[in-house]
Design a protein around this motif. Structure first.
Motif, mmCIF file in Angstrom:
data_model
loop_
_atom_site.group_PDB
_atom_site.id
_atom_site.type_symbol
_atom_site.label_atom_id
_atom_site.label_comp_id
_atom_site.label_asym_id
_atom_site.label_seq_id
_atom_site.Cartn_x
_atom_site.Cartn_y
_atom_site.Cartn_z
ATOM 1 N N ASP A 32 0.829 -1.212 0.000
ATOM 2 C CA ASP A 32 0.000 0.000 0.000
ATOM 3 C C ASP A 32 0.861 1.260 0.000
ATOM 4 O OD1 ASP A 32 -2.602 1.485 0.575
ATOM 5 O OD2 ASP A 32 -1.427 2.028 2.343
ATOM 6 N N HIS A 50 0.867 4.010 -2.947
ATOM 7 C CA HIS A 50 0.499 5.419 -2.727
ATOM 8 C C HIS A 50 1.510 6.320 -3.429
ATOM 9 C CE1 HIS A 50 -2.891 5.772 0.079
ATOM 10 N NE2 HIS A 50 -2.437 4.725 0.726
ATOM 11 N N HIS A 97 -7.955 -3.472 -0.400
ATOM 12 C CA HIS A 97 -8.416 -2.541 -1.444
ATOM 13 C C HIS A 97 -7.253 -2.374 -2.397
ATOM 14 C CE1 HIS A 97 -5.738 0.273 0.461
ATOM 15 N NE2 HIS A 97 -6.329 0.044 1.615
ATOM 16 N N THR A 132 -4.550 0.155 -4.351
ATOM 17 C CA THR A 132 -3.945 1.471 -4.121
ATOM 18 C C THR A 132 -3.217 1.953 -5.378
ATOM 19 O OG1 THR A 132 -3.617 0.989 -1.768
ATOM 20 C CG2 THR A 132 -2.343 2.809 -2.679
ATOM 21 N N HIS A 183 -6.496 5.358 -2.705
ATOM 22 C CA HIS A 183 -7.065 4.028 -2.950
ATOM 23 C C HIS A 183 -8.086 4.100 -4.080
ATOM 24 C CE1 HIS A 183 -6.270 3.175 1.610
ATOM 25 N NE2 HIS A 183 -5.159 3.352 0.910
#
Ligand SMILES: [Zn+2]
Length: 503
Positions: A289, A293, A333, A335, A466
């Motif tokens: 993640d 990002h 989820h 990202t 996300h």
């Protein structure tokens, strides 16, 4: 990646069932859905349950790692190589939206996986009014069936995803309170990155390490203590001896020889938790993640392959107890809005270019701080970028020997120059616009380098945040078939509850 997975055991094979006809009901009628699933699953409750969560890991993160391994195998063909978990016999897809957004956060999505409930972004195991607490699957297994429980994360052990297995808080930012709940959980094993806010927001509260010791935990943070620890009668908190950014564990791409890895923490967890009543072990790879990002694909690929090594440890255990073990691997989820395919490369991809990157964006930030300090020239910085990322100016002496895709175009050089100029300024002097700026909150030069390298490799990004892509759910072992089909992330909990018959 590995081909040693034995075919799922008989217990798992007999439950060829009609899960897909049941899952849609669970969104509105969870009680009925659980009852229906209990009816179709006649096997024994899986005694050993592994829950692997790749934070920010959806189809693009998994597939880019597989494609990268295929390309790097050197056959010259377009081929994709399985990771250990992508070879699991069952896969489903889970939707990830939460009560706030179709682009949800990690607190709410982990709440859904752990409790079967939707809630607001930022909330951990509480309802939308932030007044009702939800009991997690790990707590249920511990309290009702006497399972031992372990929680491992490459990020801070009181970060949102690990917290969702033991804490209940209106805000994921209540790090100290989450840390206190960890010490009160009675769970048996915690390992990974250090606590955030160990002494509270104002640094005036009792150190969480001290609180944990008072509650009977052994707290260790050296490699020697970790390697020699083997007392199964003690509850352990093992903190990384080599804290990296935000006191998390190092990215796999940056890890030095001898540093403890997520696989090491997973293996130790299996060793300590293994007992006749059973165990539940959650392992999070939290920095897939973080790197997505920042839109750094090479670091994401390496992190995903590294995550797979911790899953291999679970598969080794499964091979010894195939009838009683269930391994789940999923994401919370997606990202970054990562894509395989980019407008600038048309239908072509050059994923081998990612191998030129030697260092994560985050480690490179440190080098840029030194460049800023030393007032390094653009040409000197470009030479360092060539060494660490392969990107080469067409005027440089090395360009003749460089793969043509790595030679920078005039437009790319312009982008790097602009980012370099920004990165040479103090942060306070830079222009900031968190939602649509070129660089978000990141070091301008680092993210411009990774954007250019990724785009040249044929990887695109659409967000610093996300996205709403569903996530794959890979399953192997007792009860695996409940995880096929297209369903909601809350069904992961619904299935575990049905399989283990906890209340
Ligand atoms: Zn995130």
């Amino acid at each position: 990646m590995k081909s040693f997975i034995k075919k799922a055991g008989a217990a798992a094979a007999v439950i060829a069932l009609t899960a897909t006809t049941l899952v849609s009901a669970s969104l509105s009628f969870p009680a009925e859905a659980i009852a229906a699933k209990e009816q179709v699953y006649s096997g024994k409750a899986p005694k050993y349950i592994f829950m692997f969560i790749g934070d920010g890991m959806s189809y693009p993160q998994v597939t880019s790692a597989m494609d990268y391994l295929g390309v790097m195998s050197g056959t010259g063909k377009v081929e994709s190589k399985d990771l250990t978990f992508t070879a699991f016999p069952v896969v489903g897809s889970a939707q990830t939206f939460d009560s706030s957004s179709f682009a949800p956060d990690s607190a709410s999505t982990a709440t859904s996986l752990a409790t079967g409930k939707k809630t607001l972004s930022g909330v951990i195991n509480m309802d939308e009014t932030k007044t009702v607490k939800y009991e997690t699957i790990a707590e249920k297994l511990k309290n009702q069936l006497g399972y031992k429980v372990g929680v491992v994360s490459s990020v801070n052990i009181n970060h949102a995803t690990p917290a969702a297995y033991y804490a209940h808080q209106a805000s994921r930012g209540n790090y100290y309170e989450i840390g206190l709940e960890l010490t009160e959980s009675k769970f048996d094993y915690f390992a990974g990155g250090d606590f955030l806010s160990r002494t509270g927001k104002n640094k005036d509260l009792k150190d969480i390490y001290e609180v944990a010791k008072e509650k009977g935990y052994t707290v260790i943070n050296t490699a020697e203590e970790f390697k020699s620890f083997n007392d199964k009668s003690k509850k352990l908190i093992a903190i990384t001896p080599t804290p990296a950014d935000a006191d998390s564990m190092s990215y796999a791409i940056d890890r030095k020889a001898g540093e403890i890895s997520l696989a090491d923490y997973t293996k130790k967890g299996i060793e300590l938790l293994d007992n006749s009543k059973g165990f539940f072990l959650m392992v999070e790879s939290g920095k897939i993640d973080w790197t997505c990002h920042a839109n750094d694909a090479a670091t994401s690929v390496k992190e995903t392959i590294d995550f797979d090594e911790s899953i291999e440890a679970a598969v080794d255990f499964y091979n010894k107890h195939p009838e009683e073990t269930l391994i789940l691997v999923t994401g919370d989820h997606e990202t970054g809005g990562m894509t395989i395919g980019y407008s600038g490369t048309g239908y072509s991809t050059y994923l081998d270019l990612l191998a030129r990157q030697k260092i994560s964006f985050k480690e490179y930030d440190k080098k840029i701080a030194e460049f800023r300090e030393n007032k390094a020239s653009f040409e000197n910085v470009m030479e360092d970028i060539r060494i660490n990322f392969g990107l080469t100016l067409n005027t440089s002496p090395e360009s003749a020997n460089t793969k043509k895709e790595l030679i920078l175009t005039d437009y790319e050089v312009e982008r790097l120059k602009t980012a370099y100029n920004q990165s040479m300024l103090d942060v306070s002097e830079r222009e900031v616009n968190p939602y649509d700026s070129l660089y978000s909150e990141y070091e301008p030069l680092s993210v411009t380098i990774t954007h250019i390298l990724n785009n040249k490799a044929g990887i695109g990004w659409t967000s610093w945040w996300h996205t709403g892509l569903p996530v794959p759910v890979y399953a192997m072992g007792a009860g695996q078939n409940l995880f096929s089909g297209f369903y909601d992330n809350t069904d992961v909990f619904v299935n575990l509850k049905a399989l283990t018959k906890v209340n």
